[in-house]
Scaffold this motif. Sequence first.
Motif, PDB file in Angstrom:
ATOM      1  N   VAL A  54       0.839  -1.203   0.000  1.00  0.00           N
ATOM      2  CA  VAL A  54       0.000   0.000   0.000  1.00  0.00           C
ATOM      3  C   VAL A  54       0.877   1.258   0.000  1.00  0.00           C
ATOM      4  CG1 VAL A  54      -1.610   1.318   1.455  1.00  0.00           C
ATOM      5  CG2 VAL A  54      -2.030  -1.098   1.010  1.00  0.00           C
ATOM      6  N   LYS A  55       1.985   1.195   0.733  1.00  0.00           N
ATOM      7  CA  LYS A  55       2.877   2.362   0.781  1.00  0.00           C
ATOM      8  C   LYS A  55       3.802   2.467  -0.428  1.00  0.00           C
ATOM      9  CE  LYS A  55       5.319   3.960   4.147  1.00  0.00           C
ATOM     10  NZ  LYS A  55       5.151   5.262   4.766  1.00  0.00           N
ATOM     11  N   GLY A  56       4.009   1.331  -1.128  1.00  0.00           N
ATOM     12  CA  GLY A  56       5.016   1.316  -2.187  1.00  0.00           C
ATOM     13  C   GLY A  56       6.404   1.440  -1.591  1.00  0.00           C
ATOM     14  N   PRO A 145       4.036   2.142   9.900  1.00  0.00           N
ATOM     15  CA  PRO A 145       4.806   3.284   9.404  1.00  0.00           C
ATOM     16  C   PRO A 145       3.859   4.472   9.277  1.00  0.00           C
ATOM     17  CG  PRO A 145       4.055   1.987   7.556  1.00  0.00           C
ATOM     18  CD  PRO A 145       3.461   1.344   8.796  1.00  0.00           C
ATOM     19  N   SER A 146       4.375   5.630   8.917  1.00  0.00           N
ATOM     20  CA  SER A 146       3.497   6.755   8.609  1.00  0.00           C
ATOM     21  C   SER A 146       2.625   6.371   7.406  1.00  0.00           C
ATOM     22  CB  SER A 146       4.317   8.009   8.315  1.00  0.00           C
ATOM     23  OG  SER A 146       5.294   7.739   7.318  1.00  0.00           O
ATOM     24  N   ALA A 147       1.364   6.854   7.410  1.00  0.00           N
ATOM     25  CA  ALA A 147       0.378   6.387   6.432  1.00  0.00           C
ATOM     26  C   ALA A 147       0.432   7.186   5.127  1.00  0.00           C
ATOM     27  CB  ALA A 147      -1.022   6.437   7.054  1.00  0.00           C
ATOM     28  N   ASN A 148       1.624   7.288   4.559  1.00  0.00           N
ATOM     29  CA  ASN A 148       1.795   7.986   3.282  1.00  0.00           C
ATOM     30  C   ASN A 148       2.485   7.058   2.293  1.00  0.00           C
ATOM     31  OD1 ASN A 148       3.976   8.754   5.417  1.00  0.00           O
ATOM     32  ND2 ASN A 148       5.053   8.758   3.437  1.00  0.00           N
ATOM     33  N   ARG A 149       2.405   7.402   0.997  1.00  0.00           N
ATOM     34  CA  ARG A 149       3.201   6.678   0.002  1.00  0.00           C
ATOM     35  C   ARG A 149       4.666   6.936   0.286  1.00  0.00           C
ATOM     36  NH1 ARG A 149       1.578   2.734  -3.184  1.00  0.00           N
ATOM     37  NH2 ARG A 149       2.431   3.595  -5.121  1.00  0.00           N
ATOM     38  N   VAL A 153       4.833  13.070   1.841  1.00  0.00           N
ATOM     39  CA  VAL A 153       4.589  13.812   3.075  1.00  0.00           C
ATOM     40  C   VAL A 153       3.704  12.989   4.021  1.00  0.00           C
ATOM     41  CG1 VAL A 153       3.624  15.947   4.003  1.00  0.00           C
ATOM     42  CG2 VAL A 153       4.782  15.964   1.777  1.00  0.00           C
ATOM     43  N   SER A 154       4.083  12.910   5.283  1.00  0.00           N
ATOM     44  CA  SER A 154       3.293  12.149   6.254  1.00  0.00           C
ATOM     45  C   SER A 154       1.938  12.822   6.486  1.00  0.00           C
ATOM     46  CB  SER A 154       4.028  12.067   7.594  1.00  0.00           C
ATOM     47  OG  SER A 154       5.232  11.374   7.470  1.00  0.00           O
ATOM     48  N   PRO A 155       0.893  12.018   6.695  1.00  0.00           N
ATOM     49  CA  PRO A 155      -0.439  12.580   6.930  1.00  0.00           C
ATOM     50  C   PRO A 155      -0.649  13.003   8.380  1.00  0.00           C
ATOM     51  CG  PRO A 155      -0.575  10.197   6.732  1.00  0.00           C
ATOM     52  CD  PRO A 155       0.880  10.552   6.643  1.00  0.00           C
TER      53      PRO A 155
HETATM   54 MG    MG Z   1       7.418   7.723   7.172  1.00  0.00          MG
END
Ligand code: MG
Length: 323
Positions: A54-56, A145-149, A153-155
């Motif tokens: 999902v994050k790539g 992890p942070s929920a961004n690609r 930029v982190s959400p």
């Molecule tokens: Mg991160």
Amino acid sequence: MINPPLLPDCTADSICEAAVALAAGHLVAFPTETVYGLGADARNPSAVKRIYEVKGRPSDHPLIVHISSINQLEKWATEIPEYANSLARSFWPGPMTLILKRTEIVGDFITGGQDTVGLRVPSDPIALALIHEFEHISGSAIAAPSANRFGQVSPTSSSDVYDELGEHLSDTDLVLNGGRSTIGIESTIIDCTGLSPIILRNGEISKDEIQTKLGIHVSDKSTESNARYSGSFEKHYAPKCRVVLEKHEAIGEAFFALAEIKTPFGMVRLGSPMSATEFARTLYATLRLADNNGFSILVISAPEGEGISIAIRERLSKAARGR
Ligand code: MG
Ligand code: TXA
């Protein structure tokens, strides 16, 4: 793909629903005080594999395991130095991740094959309630992890999570809404595998604060540490627009700086935080705002000084290197 449902008000019921979803192998994006995380059962290899998809994100980049309290530390980590126990007692729950030698219950699929694990007890009440509930029903913890690609930029809100990952999540995954993250930048990461602590990523908890509170020597990010962490990539935290770090006379379309700094002629002001703390809290939302408004060059004047300003400048120097 259908977007995952958003659980709007984090009631006890919605937190239970999210914990059950995690136990069933689904992903749950959840708020923390730093940024939103994309969570999976830390003991379920196929659920964790989906985080990477999902994050790539490359599969050799380790994930932080989120635990409910210091009491869970020895389940996931071993050979814990006394200074790491002091750090945990002083700063957990809170925006600090400790890198420690892992126990055998931590799979290679979490650590990218390394013999260490990153552990954090977040202070956000929704995050804590979710971790507690999930631990209660499964005996496990939440890898997130942070929920961004990857590299982006982190959400810091649930709608940011949708913008980043909505099309990559499935309709059996969930997004918990807990409002805007109160700190707004990721946790301080501290390598605790050596004789003294080494900061690998700066955050709200600063080197000075740790040294003052614990009276121990803390080193900065060290080339001696061979720990791998994705924030160490040169290009990170990068919006689509070009970020230019300047105080005066920069040429750009949009501008972001502390309130005391005047807007350069001809630029659109995107925010005027009153303090470095507010700067951090609004930084990632401002990067997104610049993109959503189609600006191609965002000029940012980073706050000077110590504390959280160091963490802000660390993020911005990477964002300024672009994608
Ligand atoms: Mg991160
Ligand atoms: O504030 C935060 O830390 C947020 C929230 C969701 O907890 N999480 C976060 O996760 O920022 P992530 O994956 O985006 O960044 C965590 C960093 C990654 O760069 C990862 O490589 C590093 O921590 N990390 C995790 N385990 C590690 C380990 N065993 N050794 C070295 N670095 C590690």
